[in-house]
Enzyme design. Structure first.
Site, PDB file in Angstrom:
ATOM      1  N   GLU A   1       0.740  -1.130   0.110  1.00  0.00           N
ATOM      2  CA  GLU A   1       0.052   0.133   0.087  1.00  0.00           C
ATOM      3  C   GLU A   1       0.760   1.309   0.145  1.00  0.00           C
ATOM      4  O   GLU A   1       0.156   2.378  -0.468  1.00  0.00           O
ATOM      5  CB  GLU A   1      -0.955  -0.083   1.310  1.00  0.00           C
ATOM      6  CG  GLU A   1      -2.121  -1.128   0.845  1.00  0.00           C
ATOM      7  CD  GLU A   1      -2.784  -1.106   2.325  1.00  0.00           C
ATOM      8  OE1 GLU A   1      -4.010  -1.573   1.938  1.00  0.00           O
ATOM      9  OE2 GLU A   1      -2.341  -0.780   3.265  1.00  0.00           O
TER      10      GLU A   1
ATOM     11  N   ASP B   1     -13.144  -5.787  -2.056  1.00  0.00           N
ATOM     12  CA  ASP B   1     -14.060  -7.031  -1.968  1.00  0.00           C
ATOM     13  C   ASP B   1     -15.462  -6.374  -1.281  1.00  0.00           C
ATOM     14  O   ASP B   1     -15.545  -5.228  -0.925  1.00  0.00           O
ATOM     15  CB  ASP B   1     -13.573  -8.069  -0.885  1.00  0.00           C
ATOM     16  CG  ASP B   1     -13.353  -7.520   0.566  1.00  0.00           C
ATOM     17  OD1 ASP B   1     -14.336  -7.844   1.161  1.00  0.00           O
ATOM     18  OD2 ASP B   1     -12.164  -6.851   0.718  1.00  0.00           O
TER      19      ASP B   1
END
Length: 227
Positions: A12, A192
């Protein structure tokens, strides 16, 4: 002004670190901090690790040791909104805990049950999303020390706090930033749907977040240009 840029996983922050000029690195209390410049701004970029304790301690280090005057947390999250989909972004105007006794937590500074993204930083994130042609929602982010990957838990969290996405660090970052009077904002790209399929995809399989990180990195860089 020094900006503290955080993520929970190395992926990230890696792309952002690679863009820094004059980069130096230092390890402190188990976290590697990358100092450098991007777009004329001084940055300290780090991977805090997953969960609230890692996020809170790293936020305090960024502020106390490295002099961060603004905090941006960027990462992935489970979608809880019907208004957006996988790959879209939630900008945290409100950030809450979904697994905490907030009536007890708010008895200590900063004496808050929920936390709010800095308006100027939220605006910059919105403009950066638009420039990157990224669908976004300015909304509520819920934090807890657990990956949400089943419909029953997802529905319970939805009923309790009605968030737009769920993750594991944002409220802890926001709480410590608020305690120190440091503006911050939490950015999340949807990886998700916070259900059984999401658990299989993210936890049980060798899932790559490179695409989501590319989007998040572009947004953070775009924000810095506007701040």
């Amino acid at each position: 002004m020094t900006y503290g840029i955080m993520g929970a996983m190395p992926e990230e922050v890696a792309q952002l670190c690679s863009r820094l000029t004059g980069r130096t690195e230092e390890e402190y209390a188990g976290v590697r901090y990358h100092k450098g410049a991007l777009g004329g701004k001084e940055l300290v970029v780090c991977c805090a690790g997953m969960g609230k304790a890692n996020a809170a301690s790293t936020t305090q280090v960024l502020i106390t040791k490295y002099g961060a005057e603004r905090i941006i947390f960027s990462g992935i999250a489970g979608n809880m909104s019907s208004e957006i989909g996988i790959g879209d972004v939630v900008i945290g105007s409100t950030v809450v805990y979904h697994d905490a006794e907030v009536d007890m937590i708010c008895q200590s500074a900063p004496f808050l049950k929920e936390y709010h993204g800095d308006p100027e930083m939220v605006r910059a994130a919105m403009e950066a999303c638009e420039a990157a042609d990224t669908v976004y929602l300015v909304g509520k982010i819920a934090t807890g020390d657990r990956f949400i990957g089943d419909a029953e838990t997802k529905n319970a969290i939805a009923a309790a706090v009605e968030p737009d996405c769920v993750e594991m660090e944002g409220a802890a970052v926001s709480q410590i930033a608020a305690r120190n009077g440091v503006p911050c904002v939490i950015l999340r790209a949807m990886s998700d749907e916070a259900d059984e399929e999401g658990r299989e995809r993210i936890v049980e399989k060798d899932f790559s977040i490179d695409g989501y990180v590319k989007t998040a990195t572009a947004i953070v860089a775009g924000m810095l240009e506007r701040l």
